[in-house]
Structure formats: structure tokens, C-alpha cells
Design a protein around this motif. Structure first.
Motif, PDB file in Angstrom:
ATOM      1  N   LEU A   7      93.385  49.658  -4.299  1.00 25.80           N
ATOM      2  CA  LEU A   7      91.949  49.435  -3.461  1.00 25.80           C
ATOM      3  C   LEU A   7      91.543  48.037  -3.777  1.00 25.80           C
ATOM      4  O   LEU A   7      91.099  47.984  -2.706  1.00 25.80           O
ATOM      5  CB  LEU A   7      90.649  50.126  -5.121  1.00 25.80           C
ATOM      6  CG  LEU A   7      90.727  51.864  -5.534  1.00 25.80           C
ATOM      7  CD1 LEU A   7      90.024  51.852  -6.949  1.00 25.80           C
ATOM      8  CD2 LEU A   7      90.786  52.534  -4.339  1.00 25.80           C
ATOM      9  N   GLU A   8      92.227  47.792  -4.330  1.00 28.60           N
ATOM     10  CA  GLU A   8      91.684  45.665  -3.898  1.00 28.60           C
ATOM     11  C   GLU A   8      93.006  44.553  -4.345  1.00 28.60           C
ATOM     12  O   GLU A   8      93.382  45.352  -5.218  1.00 28.60           O
ATOM     13  CB  GLU A   8      90.296  45.319  -4.718  1.00 28.60           C
ATOM     14  CG  GLU A   8      89.495  46.103  -4.199  1.00 28.60           C
ATOM     15  CD  GLU A   8      88.609  45.759  -3.531  1.00 28.60           C
ATOM     16  OE1 GLU A   8      88.737  44.424  -3.159  1.00 28.60           O
ATOM     17  OE2 GLU A   8      87.426  46.474  -2.459  1.00 28.60           O
ATOM     18  N   LEU A  54      93.628  46.222  -8.067  1.00 32.25           N
ATOM     19  CA  LEU A  54      93.223  47.479  -8.303  1.00 32.25           C
ATOM     20  C   LEU A  54      93.474  48.458  -7.793  1.00 32.25           C
ATOM     21  O   LEU A  54      93.364  48.657  -6.660  1.00 32.25           O
ATOM     22  CB  LEU A  54      91.703  46.951  -8.293  1.00 32.25           C
ATOM     23  CG  LEU A  54      90.683  48.718  -9.002  1.00 32.25           C
ATOM     24  CD1 LEU A  54      90.526  48.683  -9.890  1.00 32.25           C
ATOM     25  CD2 LEU A  54      88.734  48.303  -8.234  1.00 32.25           C
ATOM     26  N   GLU A  85      86.846  54.626  -9.966  1.00 33.32           N
ATOM     27  CA  GLU A  85      86.152  53.648 -10.023  1.00 33.32           C
ATOM     28  C   GLU A  85      86.242  53.613 -11.720  1.00 33.32           C
ATOM     29  O   GLU A  85      85.797  52.541 -12.022  1.00 33.32           O
ATOM     30  CB  GLU A  85      86.206  52.493  -9.485  1.00 33.32           C
ATOM     31  CG  GLU A  85      86.596  51.761  -8.281  1.00 33.32           C
ATOM     32  CD  GLU A  85      85.544  51.886  -7.466  1.00 33.32           C
ATOM     33  OE1 GLU A  85      85.425  50.020  -7.659  1.00 33.32           O
ATOM     34  OE2 GLU A  85      84.752  52.052  -6.555  1.00 33.32           O
ATOM     35  N   PRO A 135      84.516  43.842  -9.120  1.00 31.73           N
ATOM     36  CA  PRO A 135      83.625  44.872  -8.241  1.00 31.73           C
ATOM     37  C   PRO A 135      83.588  45.912  -7.388  1.00 31.73           C
ATOM     38  O   PRO A 135      83.535  45.434  -6.843  1.00 31.73           O
ATOM     39  CB  PRO A 135      82.686  43.958  -8.936  1.00 31.73           C
ATOM     40  CG  PRO A 135      82.590  42.448  -7.927  1.00 31.73           C
ATOM     41  CD  PRO A 135      83.845  42.909  -8.482  1.00 31.73           C
ATOM     42  N   PRO A 136      82.787  47.205  -7.686  1.00 37.57           N
ATOM     43  CA  PRO A 136      83.109  47.976  -6.214  1.00 37.57           C
ATOM     44  C   PRO A 136      81.673  47.860  -5.594  1.00 37.57           C
ATOM     45  O   PRO A 136      81.127  46.982  -5.656  1.00 37.57           O
ATOM     46  CB  PRO A 136      82.497  49.199  -7.280  1.00 37.57           C
ATOM     47  CG  PRO A 136      82.100  49.123  -8.884  1.00 37.57           C
ATOM     48  CD  PRO A 136      81.724  48.135  -9.285  1.00 37.57           C
ATOM     49  N   ILE A 137      82.164  48.442  -4.515  1.00 31.83           N
ATOM     50  CA  ILE A 137      81.708  47.607  -3.120  1.00 31.83           C
ATOM     51  C   ILE A 137      80.072  48.235  -3.154  1.00 31.83           C
ATOM     52  O   ILE A 137      79.995  49.726  -3.889  1.00 31.83           O
ATOM     53  CB  ILE A 137      82.060  48.692  -2.249  1.00 31.83           C
ATOM     54  CG1 ILE A 137      83.830  48.000  -2.123  1.00 31.83           C
ATOM     55  CG2 ILE A 137      81.706  48.012  -0.431  1.00 31.83           C
ATOM     56  CD1 ILE A 137      83.848  48.630  -0.517  1.00 31.83           C
ATOM     57  N   PRO A 138      79.236  47.991  -2.288  1.00 28.72           N
ATOM     58  CA  PRO A 138      77.649  48.335  -3.536  1.00 28.72           C
ATOM     59  C   PRO A 138      77.523  49.198  -2.328  1.00 28.72           C
ATOM     60  O   PRO A 138      78.134  48.842  -1.701  1.00 28.72           O
ATOM     61  CB  PRO A 138      76.321  47.194  -2.864  1.00 28.72           C
ATOM     62  CG  PRO A 138      77.550  46.284  -2.418  1.00 28.72           C
ATOM     63  CD  PRO A 138      78.902  46.502  -2.509  1.00 28.72           C
TER      64      PRO A 138
END
Lengths: 187, 469
Positions: A72-73, A89, A151, A184-187
Motif C-alpha cells: 500500500l505504501e 505497509l 488497513e 496513516p490511512p488516506i482521508p
């Protein structure tokens, strides 16, 4: 030489007279059956997948995790001694976790890549719980994009404690953070 | 000597299963691939294995290609079906990754299978057309264009007789690709290719007009993008003002509305979407939940829309989503990313105004000529849902879309405005009747929309009703 079927096998059969079977045929059939069983066993052994879902991984000192997940990242690459390392991640349909890339692995994978991990290890390094291939394991790109993921939970963000009776095993104590604090998750 | 490679697999990447199977077949059959060839008839399994081995041989040993082909001709018992199927798989799954020398061999091999009319060669040609990347004037892509355009011209008679539909597909592809190549300015390497492509397209239109009719209304849409090219301007003029020049014995072409009324099959919209892109789009629209699609959209954008010029491809993607991907009811009723949401994202990814206009035209194109008897509601559903769902948060999108639609009705083809009025109003009526939207009130009574716009919409629908009754 011919044999008759034993009486108990005749019971409940249709009204046809019991079939006469040669011993030779019975023997051959048995040989075939045992061979077939072996083939079946071998097949199931070959197809037996040790693939685990990320939600089921537990910290341990063993290189035995086989799993498939999507990146993911990707964090930035840093030097640890002489070697490059890079924290990422990754996630599958059940959970996410921090995966550490090492050496050439840092350039080989990008976000969106689907990775197949063999003989990986999930353990503490400098106090952080991470998944990695380690010296004996292997990471391999097997595709891209076509995998859905979650996530939450993040297996690296769980506090684990040794099992009360067998301290080799870890059990979940509490959740430190539902999702990754590093990515952190994308807003 | 180890078998040569078809692709350059980067380190730490699994080898493709198809490549593995071809390589293993080649290695196992190496002994029988050199003359004198065995005269024994191979068993079915061995036959498949030999086909694989020969394919790998032609692709990796250009110096023995002719020997391998002779071998193939000698053993073939199924009209080349096995061989061509392997070739098709290769194009579909590996083409972008193949080494340059392998691609050269692959194109030569395609030519050979056309010569012998190997069963399924038409699918290989279509699949190769799909590998031409939109909005890409790189050397590798231009090379494929020039190889294919040459192949179509050289094999013209044979293709026309045996599979004319492939020429329709070629026409669609090259018309679309020409808009990219004409944008590239007059670079010398592009100039020769452009002339060839124009020559092929004009030949098809002027000599075999029935192949254009097969495409249907999207043929006109593509032609309009090329109106600045004299040859195509002349064609468009003839179609509109002088249709009788296209008459042949037994066929009378009366008016452009004959083309308007033919819905373009989804097979054409698929042509401009590579198999890779198709897989990713379909995955997004069948497996990802709405709200969770952001990363996948970013990855898709990074792979397919990574350069400023790539936004021209969005027109093709929107056309594909409307015409080529029709999800079943279970997915429509679930929380999976709906088509309108993806189109909304694509629309906001466009920077240039004329691209935005073309994307909107692609979205509304089937509305203009909508006829329940030939058209499908699935082609027009995304546009109306995008308008309705954008009202709460992005009313400017609703506004822009509705305004564009009304503008199209007035100005797309002034001479045939009544066709568009009827088309758009019957599209709206069917959408309401089938329950896609509850009623037109969501738009007509929406306080956030400009009153004049709502008035025009009301009038249009009323006009359409009078016209149809």
C-alpha cells in the motif's frame, strides 16, 4: 480359481445374482486402489498450501510464514550499517502489517505490487514488530493491482504478551492503534 | 545452450506461467526441432507440446524461423487452431513485456498465420490492435502501428474476403490513433506513418463503406475529431451532404442518421483499452468497495495516465465504462464502486477543456440517438447517476453536465435537431420508467440548479413527448 463374494456383501444388493470375481482381478484392483490413494495423498500434499492470512500471523522466532499481500505504501530507504532497508505497509483482505524490505528488495517493489512471501518471519526488531523475508525467506512479485485489502487491524500495531504457560507462544494483549501510525490511512 | 527468453523478467519477479510452459516445451522438444523431422504422427499431447516448442523457437531463434514454420506446416492437423490460440494468449498476456526481437518475430508470425488463414488469426489481429497504446507517440508504439497498418494493406484482399470485420476494427483503431498522431505535429518519422494510416482509413471508407456502417455511430464521433485532416473533412462532407457517393449496387446510403441510429458494439470500445487496463478497470468495478478505491485509483493513474497527454485516453476509458462494462444487478445493488463514481473521478482528472468536452461527449453520445429498440439503458445509466449523485456535494458537476447535454441537443447536428430531442427525452423517460431515477424532479426541482437550465430541460422533455406521441 474363483471366489464368491462374502455373504454380508450380498445383502442389500439388487436382485441380480452376485457377480463372480477372479482373485487376480481383486488383487489388481487392490493394487490400483492403493496406488490411487498414494496419488491422492501426494496430490493433496502438493496442493496443501501453507499460505496464511495476515490476520493469523503471530510473532515467533520461526521463518515459516507464507503469505500473499499488496503493497500500500512505501517509506523512504535508509541505511542500516552497510545495507539498505525500507519499511512498507502491506495488506490482504483480512489485515495489514509493516513489511521491511532489505537490500535489493528495496528497489524491486512498488506500491500496488502483489507480493508472494515464502519462509518469512514476523518478529521484533529494535522494539518494532515487523514482517520480513529474513535470510532464509524470499519475496517475489506475482502481480499487481488486482487485490482488495483492509488497513484495520494492523498486526504490527498490536501489543503481544507471552503465553502464561508456554512462553514461546505470543498472544494478543491489546491494540495499540487500529491502523498504522507510520502510514496513516488516506482521508 | 539454455532456451532464450521471451521477456526481461526483473529480479524478484515470478516468471509468467505461459512463458514457463513455452520454454519448458522448447527445452524438452529441442531434439525434434531440427531436420530431418520425424515422420511419426504425434499423439495429441505431443502435438500440443510441439506447437508450444515451435512457437518458442520462432520467437527466440530468428535464424531458424523458416525451418520452424516449415515444421509447423508439416505437422499441422487442426487448421493451426492450437498454434494460433497460443499466439493469442501470448499477445493478450505478455505483449507489453516482450523483448523487441521477440515482438519482431511475433509480427512476422502473425503475417504467416494470416497467409495460411490459421483458425482464429482474426482474434490475434484484434488483440494486436488493442496493444496499440492511446496517446503514446513513443518509438515502440509507433513501430507497432506501422507494422500493423502495413500488414492490413498488404493482406487487404485476403482480409476483405475472409474476415472483413477485422477491417472495421482496424478502421476504428486507426481513426482513433490518427488523432494522436496528427496532434504530434509534423515530425518526419510520424509523417510517413500518418500517410499510411490515412491511406488505409480512406481506402476502407471509400471502397468498403459498409464496413463503416458496421461500426455505427462512434464512426462519426471519431471522424469529427479528424475534421482538420483534408481527406477526412471531405469524407464527412460527403456523408452529410452527398450521401449517394457511397451507394453501391444493392445498397443505398440515404442519410447520416442511418449511422446515428446504429449503436456501436462494445467490441469497438474494447479495442482502445489494453487487456491490462481492462483487467484493472473491471477489478475496480467488481471487487472494490465505494470509499476504499482511492489507492487503486492512484495506482491506475500512475500506470495509465502518468503523462499530460495521457488524458486523451480518458475519452476511450469513459466510452468503455459506458458501453463495455455492464455490471449485473447484484453488483449494482451492492457497495461496490459504481460506474458513475469512477467516471466522476476520471472527469476531474482532465486538465484541458477540449478533453473535458470530449469526455462529456463520450458519456452522452448514446443519449443523443437513444432508441429503446436498439439501445441499452446500461449505456446511459452512468451519466444520469453521476448528475444526480453529484447534486449534494458537487452541484457544479451536475450543472456542467446538464448544460453540456442541452447544448449538444441544440448544436451537435443542427439539421437533425429533432433526432437529438427525441433521443435525449426518450432516454430520460426510460431511465424514470425503469426506476434508475425516481423522477425528473430531482433535476427539475433541484434548488441548486440554475432556473434557466431547469426550464430548458423541462421544455426538451415536453417537446420529446409531443414528438413521440
Amino acid at each position: 480359481m474363483q471366489i464368491k463374494l462374502p455373504v454380508h456383501l450380498r445383502v442389500g444388493l439388487c436382485s441380480r445374482p452376485p457377480q463372480r470375481v477372479c482373485v487376480q482381478e481383486v488383487l489388481e484392483r487392490e493394487v490400483r486402489l492403493s496406488y490411487w490413494n498414494k496419488v491422492k495423498q501426494w496430490r493433496s500434499w502438493r496442493n496443501k498450501s501453507d499460505m496464511v492470512l495476515l490476520k493469523d500471523i503471530v510473532p515467533a522466532a520461526h521463518n515459516n510464514i507464507e503469505s500473499k499481500f499488496i503493497v500500500l505504501e512505501k517509506g523512504s530507504t535508509a541505511l542500516e550499517g552497510k545495507n539498505r532497508i525500507c519499511l512498507t505497509l502491506v495488506a490482504d483482505e483480512t489485515a495489514a502489517v509493516h513489511l521491511q524490505l532489505w537490500g535489493d528488495e528495496c528497489n524491486a517493489f512498488d506500491s500496488g505490487d502483489i507480493i508472494h512471501l515464502r519462509k518469512g518471519i514476523f518478529s521484533y526488531q529494535h522494539g518494532n514488530l515487523i514482517l520480513r523475508a529474513g535470510k532464509r525467506g524470499k519475496l517475489e512479485k506475482s502481480g499487481e493491482f488486482v487485490m482488495s485489502y483492509v488497513e484495520i487491524p494492523n498486526m504490527s500495531e498490536i501489543h503481544w504478551i507471552p503465553h502464561a504457560t508456554n512462553s514461546k507462544y505470543y498472544i494478543q494483549d491489546y491494540v495499540i492503534s487500529p491502523h498504522s501510525r507510520i502510514f496513516p490511512p488516506i482521508p | 545452450m539454455a532456451a532464450l527468453k521471451l521477456t526481461l523478467t526483473p529480479p524478484l519477479e515470478a516468471e509468467n506461467a505461459l512463458e514457463t510452459s513455452l520454454r519448458e516445451a522448447f527445452e524438452s522438444q529441442k531434439q525434434s526441432l531440427r531436420p530431418p523431422f520425424s515422420l511419426a504422427i504425434p499423439s495429441p499431447d505431443q502435438y500440443t507440446l510441439l506447437n508450444r516448442a515451435i512457437l518458442h523457437g520462432v520467437l527466440t531463434e530468428p535464424q531458424f524461423a523458416k525451418t520452424h514454420i516449415k515444421h509447423l506446416h508439416a505437422i499441422v492437423t487442426d487448421g493451426y487452431a492450437t498454434f494460433v490460440t497460443l499466439l493469442l494468449d501470448l499477445v493478450n498476456h505478455l505483449y507489453p513485456k516482450l523483448l523487441a526481437s521477440v515482438k519482431t518475430q511475433l509480427l512476422w508470425l502473425t503475417d504467416q498465420t494470416v497467409c495460411v488463414l490459421g483458425i482464429g488469426y482474426d482474434a490475434v489481429l484484434v488483440s494486436l490492435l488493442r496493444q496499440i497504446v492511446g496517446a503514446d507517440c513513443g518509438d515502440v508504439n509507433l513501430w507497432l502501428c506501422s507494422k500493423l497498418v502495413t500488414l492490413f494493406l498488404e493482406q487487404w484482399d485476403c482480409l476483405l474476403e475472409d474476415s472483413p470485420h477485422v477491417l472495421s476494427f482496424a478502421l476504428y483503431t486507426f481513426l482513433r490513433v490518427l488523432t494522436d498522431h496528427c496532434r504530434g505535429g509534423s515530425v518526419e518519422k510520424l509523417e510517413t506513418l500518418k500517410r499510411l494510416e490515412i491511406h488505409l482509413c480512406v481506402k476502407i471508407v471509400r471502397e468498403e463503406f459498409h464496413l463503416c456502417l458496421k461500426i455505427g455511430r462512434d464512426f462519426i464521433r471519431l471522424l469529427q475529431d479528424l475534421v482538420h485532416v483534408p481527406e477526412f473533412r471531405a469524407i464527412l462532407k460527403d456523408i452529410v451532404f452527398n450521401p449517394c457517393v457511397f451507394n453501391v449496387v444493392g445498397f443505398e446510403f440515404k442519410d447520416v442518421s442511418q449511422i446515428y441510429s446504429t449503436r456501436t458494439s462494445s467490441r469497438y470500445s474494447l479495442l482502445r483499452i489494453s487487456p491490462d487496463m481492462e483487467t484493472q478497470l473491471r477489478f475496480l468495478l467488481t471487487s472494490i468497495k465505494l470509499g476504499n478505491q482511492k489507492r487503486h485509483q492512484v495506482w491506475f493513474g500512475k500506470k495509465f495516465l502518468n503523462e499530460p497527454d495521457k488524458e486523451f485516453v480518458i475519452v476511450d476509458i469513459v466510452r468503455f465504462i459506458c458501453c463495455g462494462h455492464h455490471p449485473p444487478n447484484e453488483i449494482i445493488q451492492s457497495d461496490i464502486v459504481p460506474r458513475w463514481a469512477l467516471i466522476g473521478w476520471l472527469l476531474t482528472s482532465c486538465r484541458r477543456n477540449h478533453v473535458v468536452a470530449n469526455v462529456k461527449l463520450a458519456l452522452f453520445y448514446d443519449w443523443l440517438f437513444f432508441d429503446e429498440r436498439v439501445d441499452t439503458i446500461m449505456n446511459i445509466e452512468p451519466a444520469v447517476l453521476l448528475m444526480v449523485h453529484s447534486i449534494p456535494k458537487y452541484v457544479d458537476i451536475t450543472h456542467a453536465l446538464l448544460e453540456f447535454l442541452l447544448h449538444l441537443v441544440d448544436s451537435y447536428d443542427v439539421e437533425r435537431k429533432s433526432v437529438m430531442v427525441k433521443g435525449v427525452s426518450s432516454a430520460f423517460q426510460l431511465l424514470v420508467r425503469k426506476g434508475v431515477i425516481r423522477s425528473l424532479d430531482v433535476l427539475i426541482s433541484c434548488p441548486a440548479l440554475h432556473p434557466a437550465l431547469k426550464e430548458r430541460l423541462k421544455k426538451l422533455v415536453a417537446c420529446g413527448m409531443i414528438g413521440s406521441s
